[in-house]
Design an enzyme around this catalytic site. Structure first.
Site, PDB file in Angstrom:
ATOM      1  N   ARG A 116       5.255  -5.042  19.056  1.00 16.64           N
ATOM      2  CA  ARG A 116       3.868  -4.588  18.918  1.00 16.64           C
ATOM      3  C   ARG A 116       3.526  -3.651  20.076  1.00 16.64           C
ATOM      4  O   ARG A 116       4.202  -3.635  21.094  1.00 16.64           O
ATOM      5  CB  ARG A 116       2.921  -5.793  18.881  1.00 16.64           C
ATOM      6  CG  ARG A 116       3.136  -6.626  17.617  1.00 16.64           C
ATOM      7  CD  ARG A 116       2.250  -7.843  17.567  1.00 16.64           C
ATOM      8  NE  ARG A 116       0.856  -7.491  17.645  1.00 16.64           N
ATOM      9  CZ  ARG A 116      -0.022  -8.095  18.446  1.00 16.64           C
ATOM     10  NH1 ARG A 116       0.366  -9.071  19.225  1.00 16.64           N
ATOM     11  NH2 ARG A 116      -1.279  -7.744  18.451  1.00 16.64           N
ATOM     12  N   LYS A 181       7.513 -16.716  25.895  1.00 16.94           N
ATOM     13  CA  LYS A 181       7.546 -16.225  24.507  1.00 16.94           C
ATOM     14  C   LYS A 181       8.878 -16.562  23.836  1.00 16.94           C
ATOM     15  O   LYS A 181       9.943 -16.251  24.357  1.00 16.94           O
ATOM     16  CB  LYS A 181       7.301 -14.718  24.508  1.00 16.94           C
ATOM     17  CG  LYS A 181       7.171 -14.129  23.125  1.00 16.94           C
ATOM     18  CD  LYS A 181       6.391 -12.828  23.167  1.00 16.94           C
ATOM     19  CE  LYS A 181       6.531 -12.051  21.882  1.00 16.94           C
ATOM     20  NZ  LYS A 181       5.641 -10.903  21.800  1.00 16.94           N
ATOM     21  N   ARG A 316      -4.897 -12.677  27.484  1.00 13.70           N
ATOM     22  CA  ARG A 316      -4.295 -13.195  28.730  1.00 13.70           C
ATOM     23  C   ARG A 316      -5.115 -14.389  29.204  1.00 13.70           C
ATOM     24  O   ARG A 316      -6.325 -14.405  29.031  1.00 13.70           O
ATOM     25  CB  ARG A 316      -4.365 -12.157  29.853  1.00 13.70           C
ATOM     26  CG  ARG A 316      -3.651 -10.877  29.584  1.00 13.70           C
ATOM     27  CD  ARG A 316      -2.225 -10.941  30.117  1.00 13.70           C
ATOM     28  NE  ARG A 316      -1.605  -9.642  30.124  1.00 13.70           N
ATOM     29  CZ  ARG A 316      -1.202  -8.978  29.040  1.00 13.70           C
ATOM     30  NH1 ARG A 316      -1.365  -9.523  27.862  1.00 13.70           N
ATOM     31  NH2 ARG A 316      -0.645  -7.796  29.139  1.00 13.70           N
TER      32      ARG A 316
HETATM   33  C1  BTN Z   1       6.260  -8.406  19.177  1.00 13.87           C
HETATM   34  O1  BTN Z   1       6.107  -7.424  19.913  1.00 13.87           O
HETATM   35  O2  BTN Z   1       5.946  -9.524  19.583  1.00 13.87           O
HETATM   36  C2  BTN Z   1       6.787  -8.248  17.774  1.00 13.87           C
HETATM   37  C3  BTN Z   1       8.288  -8.228  17.737  1.00 13.87           C
HETATM   38  C4  BTN Z   1       8.859  -8.059  16.353  1.00 13.87           C
HETATM   39  C5  BTN Z   1      10.375  -7.863  16.386  1.00 13.87           C
HETATM   40  C6  BTN Z   1      10.988  -7.889  15.033  1.00 13.87           C
HETATM   41  S1  BTN Z   1      12.745  -8.013  15.084  1.00 13.87           S
HETATM   42  C7  BTN Z   1      12.843  -7.732  13.370  1.00 13.87           C
HETATM   43  C8  BTN Z   1      11.816  -6.683  13.032  1.00 13.87           C
HETATM   44  N1  BTN Z   1      12.371  -5.367  13.186  1.00 13.87           N
HETATM   45  C9  BTN Z   1      11.801  -4.697  14.199  1.00 13.87           C
HETATM   46  O3  BTN Z   1      12.128  -3.555  14.579  1.00 13.87           O
HETATM   47  N2  BTN Z   1      10.857  -5.445  14.772  1.00 13.87           N
HETATM   48  C10 BTN Z   1      10.709  -6.718  14.114  1.00 13.87           C
END
Ligand code: BTN
Length: 319
Positions: A116, A181, A316
């Protein structure tokens, strides 16, 4: 994208967990020992821990638990695609037409995994889960905010079914354990106002993160660190996640967020605690009061209970 085929063959050869010398590997693949050494370095760069012992050769630090397309497809009622190396599983699904709701794409390695707020999602080979599911949401874009919360809840539910306890959620859908996380969710969508929305639900779940991983800018954990039982097979995780997600999304489509609200309060990492919201240059401090039926975050700012919604809010702890 770079050609990974030789590296994948080498990984496959090493996946037995036995020591193999540079000479043996060189003979097998018809290349020099120096070329093998270069490729071993390259697979270490993919995030695989390879031991090298003088006189014995190379061995994986731990055997790989790889995803199995055939076994997964046999256990699931919707299509699944297992890919060794891809830029991003979300990108792969966003570029495909005629997908059926519930179709899944998983990869062993992402060269451009995305998180994100434009962040990178670090995706070492064969150790975690990089998962995307396509869903056509008939209720359209307005229902998409709620769904991203439902996905977080469904992921926690799936992990509990697999024996993992102590999980928490940080709005809108990060999964935490002991304030570190464990998993992140990125829902990407296309569609026009008034039409059904095409969702790609991306989930990155840390299963067995290599110890020396680099490039993650926040405290993280993985199932390996928190599980009290035997390691859980990655194929089992994919099956349980898929079934639980499909089920939760179907309930959401029929009844909205209401049936999920009390469950959210149970897992909210910050319920009744002081938090600060960061929205670009703006910052709001208040006490977290959970979510409403639209999926907005509720904050007691001292004068009022205010609701906050949107993709760019960062939560946060204020304490
Ligand atoms: C975050 O930032 O918390 C979200 C992360 C999401 C990662 C997943 S891995 C599978 C899918 N493909 C991607 O490129 N991103 C999501």
């Amino acid at each position: 994208m770079k050609d990974f085929s030789f590296k994948l063959k080498l990984i496959d050869e090493l996946s037995s967990g036995m020591f193999l010398s540079g000479e043996q590997l060189g003979e097998k693949f018809g290349v020099s020992r120096a070329a093998i050494a270069r490729h071993i370095k390259a697979i270490q760069d993919l995030g695989i821990d390879v031991y090298s012992v003088k006189g014995k050769g190379y061995r994986l630090e731990q055997p790989l638990d790889l995803l199995d397309q055939q076994a997964l497809q046999h256990r699931l009622s919707s299509p699944i695609e297992v890919i060794s190396v891809i830029d991003s599983t979300n990108q792969r699904m966003l570029g495909q037409a005629d997908l059926q709701s519930g179709s899944v794409c998983v990869a062993e390695y992402q060269t451009q995994g995305r998180g994100r707020r434009g962040r990178e999602w670090v995706s070492p080979f064969g150790s975690n889960i990089y998962y995307s599911m396509y869903w056509r949401l008939e209720a359209g874009l307005p229902a998409a905010m709620g769904i991203s919360l439902v996905i977080g809840l469904a992921l926690v539910d799936a992990l509990e079914q697999l024996g993992i306890d102590g999980l928490k959620l940080k709005w809108p859908n990060d999964v935490y354990h002991n304030n570190k996380k464990l998993a992140g969710i990125l829902v990407e969508l296309s569609g026009q106002a008034g039409d059904a929305a095409n969702l790609v639900i991306g989930i990155g779940l840390n299963v067995s993160m290599p110890e020396h991983v680099q490039g993650i800018d926040q405290p993280w954990t993985s199932l390996k660190e928190i599980s009290t039982t035997q390691p859980i097979a990655r194929n089992d995780i994919v099956v349980t996640m898929t079934e639980t997600l499909r089920n939760a999304i179907s309930i959401y489509e029929q009844k909205g967020l209401k049936p999920f609200l009390s469950q959210w309060n149970r897992y909210d990492n910050f319920l009744d605690q002081p938090i600060k919201l960061l929205m670009g240059n703006r910052q709001v401090i208040g006490v977290c009061k959970g979510i409403n039926e639209q999926g907005a975050l509720l904050l007691d700012t001292g004068t009022d209970i205010e609701s906050f919604i949107g993709g760019e809010i960062s939560v946060r702890s204020a304490s």
